[in-house]
Design an enzyme around this catalytic site. Structure first.
Site, PDB file in Angstrom:
ATOM      1  N   GLU A   4      -9.417 -43.967  10.213  1.00 39.56           N
ATOM      2  CA  GLU A   4      -9.785 -45.380  10.252  1.00 39.56           C
ATOM      3  C   GLU A   4     -11.188 -45.596   9.685  1.00 39.56           C
ATOM      4  O   GLU A   4     -12.076 -44.756   9.843  1.00 39.56           O
ATOM      5  CB  GLU A   4      -9.717 -45.894  11.692  1.00 39.56           C
ATOM      6  CG  GLU A   4      -8.283 -45.971  12.170  1.00 39.56           C
ATOM      7  CD  GLU A   4      -8.130 -46.663  13.509  1.00 39.56           C
ATOM      8  OE1 GLU A   4      -7.189 -47.455  13.657  1.00 39.56           O
ATOM      9  OE2 GLU A   4      -8.932 -46.409  14.413  1.00 39.56           O
ATOM     10  N   CYS A  11     -18.207 -48.489   8.291  1.00 42.16           N
ATOM     11  CA  CYS A  11     -18.214 -47.331   9.185  1.00 42.16           C
ATOM     12  C   CYS A  11     -17.103 -46.395   8.715  1.00 42.16           C
ATOM     13  O   CYS A  11     -15.935 -46.781   8.683  1.00 42.16           O
ATOM     14  CB  CYS A  11     -17.969 -47.820  10.616  1.00 42.16           C
ATOM     15  SG  CYS A  11     -17.824 -46.500  11.809  1.00 42.16           S
ATOM     16  N   CYS A  37     -11.386 -35.141  16.248  1.00 46.17           N
ATOM     17  CA  CYS A  37     -12.741 -34.614  16.454  1.00 46.17           C
ATOM     18  C   CYS A  37     -12.685 -33.502  17.491  1.00 46.17           C
ATOM     19  O   CYS A  37     -11.893 -33.555  18.433  1.00 46.17           O
ATOM     20  CB  CYS A  37     -13.668 -35.728  16.942  1.00 46.17           C
ATOM     21  SG  CYS A  37     -15.384 -35.184  17.099  1.00 46.17           S
ATOM     22  N   CYS A  45     -15.856 -35.892  23.370  1.00 43.72           N
ATOM     23  CA  CYS A  45     -16.683 -36.789  24.192  1.00 43.72           C
ATOM     24  C   CYS A  45     -15.767 -37.633  25.085  1.00 43.72           C
ATOM     25  O   CYS A  45     -14.746 -38.145  24.626  1.00 43.72           O
ATOM     26  CB  CYS A  45     -17.536 -37.694  23.307  1.00 43.72           C
ATOM     27  SG  CYS A  45     -18.642 -36.769  22.233  1.00 43.72           S
ATOM     28  N   CYS A  75     -14.716 -41.475  24.336  1.00 45.60           N
ATOM     29  CA  CYS A  75     -14.324 -41.772  22.962  1.00 45.60           C
ATOM     30  C   CYS A  75     -12.816 -41.651  22.761  1.00 45.60           C
ATOM     31  O   CYS A  75     -12.205 -40.643  23.134  1.00 45.60           O
ATOM     32  CB  CYS A  75     -15.070 -40.807  22.034  1.00 45.60           C
ATOM     33  SG  CYS A  75     -14.505 -40.875  20.340  1.00 45.60           S
ATOM     34  N   CYS A  96     -17.424 -49.271  18.602  1.00 44.12           N
ATOM     35  CA  CYS A  96     -17.841 -47.875  18.727  1.00 44.12           C
ATOM     36  C   CYS A  96     -17.000 -47.127  19.753  1.00 44.12           C
ATOM     37  O   CYS A  96     -16.806 -47.597  20.863  1.00 44.12           O
ATOM     38  CB  CYS A  96     -19.292 -47.809  19.176  1.00 44.12           C
ATOM     39  SG  CYS A  96     -20.396 -48.084  17.827  1.00 44.12           S
TER      40      CYS A  96
HETATM   41  S1  SF4 Z   1     -18.000 -39.812  19.941  1.00 46.70           S
HETATM   42 FE1  SF4 Z   1     -15.873 -39.272  19.415  1.00 46.70          FE
HETATM   43  S2  SF4 Z   1     -15.891 -39.037  17.211  1.00 46.70           S
HETATM   44 FE2  SF4 Z   1     -18.043 -38.988  17.862  1.00 46.70          FE
HETATM   45  S3  SF4 Z   1     -18.501 -36.818  18.195  1.00 46.70           S
HETATM   46 FE3  SF4 Z   1     -17.800 -37.577  20.162  1.00 46.70          FE
HETATM   47  S4  SF4 Z   1     -15.572 -37.186  20.201  1.00 46.70           S
HETATM   48 FE4  SF4 Z   1     -16.278 -37.012  18.073  1.00 46.70          FE
END
Ligand code: SF4
Length: 341
Positions: free
Chosen positions: A91, A104, A111, A115, A118, A336
């Protein structure tokens, strides 16, 4: 699909032209046509000899990524789900700001950083993007703006989409080189921001990116809380990350932003604000408060607007430089931390 044209640099075009016995004087023009015009085929580049245009077409012919889904927010934000050559997707988000757009972009499919706040993390890590797939997002977004009849162009590119950009360093570096080529896309170094969760091996190479802006996802000054939110903090604790940022040579007007995702009852107390100010006061800083953006299945809550304002004021009282990021595109999960393929 061949998309290699999106990795061509001025040096490479000059090399190709001279190996074909052509003058390198048209190299800038070729680059300009690739990155700035709507030409879809080298054969339409009448400035090239037939032999040269066939060579470029056969070896570097390109297509834009396909839009699988487009969502338009009521605030003008446009989220694009783009199909990649191997069937994966990422995206990108176009964000309007006054006279310009910020794009963005994603740097990975999924990923690995996991996190906890996220949406991208919930899909796991699939693969790194190649440089041409990063540039392809920019090219496609520019085309969408033209189709919308939009006069405003993309003035800023932020690596804040899916993926940890510093975990895909070589492709990031190549993409930034292409984005900033004056005869190509021509973005300034300070128009590009790379956001990191604190991936230390990438930060150790950050100067190789030549002065782009840095944004660190900080979110808590306490290692126990930060590790809960950003598991990689267990391996690279905040102190080591901040020390590395201290070591970076700063270019003129290059900024380091500290992003602080404000989560209800987790990191939004007065003590949290005081600690944050204390940790950052000795350094040039700008704190960017981002009220948490919920996504399906998220375990955290967004603080009330009054708490966001209170938290900001506590920081101001401590002498910190702070702004609250206005949430854009949350009605289409484009804010975000809300992106997912
Ligand atoms: S916020 Fe999401 S995309 Fe960014 S580093 Fe952490 S897990 Fe990865």
């Amino acid at each position: 699909m061949k998309s290699k044209a999106y990795t061509l640099t001025l040096d490479q075009v000059e090399g190709e032209l001279s190996s074909l016995g052509n003058s390198i004087d048209t190299a800038g023009l070729v680059l300009n046509l690739i990155y700035r015009s709507r030409h879809k085929s080298f054969e339409q580049f009448t400035q090239l000899s037939k032999k040269a245009s066939e060579h470029f077409q056969n070896n570097f012919g390109y297509e834009l990524p396909k839009v699988i889904r487009r969502q338009d927010s009521t605030d003008g934000t446009v989220k694009l789900l783009l199909g990649l050559e191997d069937g994966e997707s990422v995206e990108s988000v176009l964000l309007p700001f006054y006279k310009k757009y910020t794009l963005c972009v994603s740097s990975q499919v999924g990923c690995a950083m996991n996190c906890k706040f996220c949406f991208t993390a919930t899909q796991g890590f699939k693969r790194n993007l190649k440089a041409h797939e990063i540039i392809g997002q920019v090219m496609k977004a520019k085309e969408i703006l033209k189709e919308m009849g939009e006069k405003r162009d993309i003035a800023n590119v932020v690596f804040m989409g899916q993926g940890e950009p510093l975990h895909n360093f070589d492709a990031l570096k190549e993409a930034i080189h292409i984005l900033t080529e004056p005869k190509g896309l021509g973005l300034g170094k300070r128009s590009i921001t790379v956001s990191t969760s604190g991936y230390l091996p990438g930060l150790e190479r950050f100067e190789e990116l030549g002065g782009v802006n840095l944004a660190l996802s900080l979110h808590s000054t306490r290692d126990d809380v930060r590790s809960k939110l950003i598991p990689i903090n267990n391996r690279y604790p905040l102190d080591s990350v901040l020390e590395q940022i201290n070591r970076l040579k700063r270019h003129e007007r290059q900024t380091v932003e500290y992003e602080y995702l404000l989560i209800n009852d987790l990191n939004d107390s007065k003590d949290d604000a005081k600690d944050l100010a204390r940790v950052l006061m000795e350094r040039t800083h700008m704190i960017n408060i981002i009220p948490f953006n919920p996504f399906p299945g998220s375990i955290f809550e967004r603080p009330k607007p009054e708490r966001v304002e209170e938290f900001k004021q506590w920081l101001v009282e401590e002498g910190a430089r702070v702004m609250v990021r206005k949430t854009k595109g949350d009605d289409i999960l484009a804010a975000c931390g809300q992106l997912k393929s």
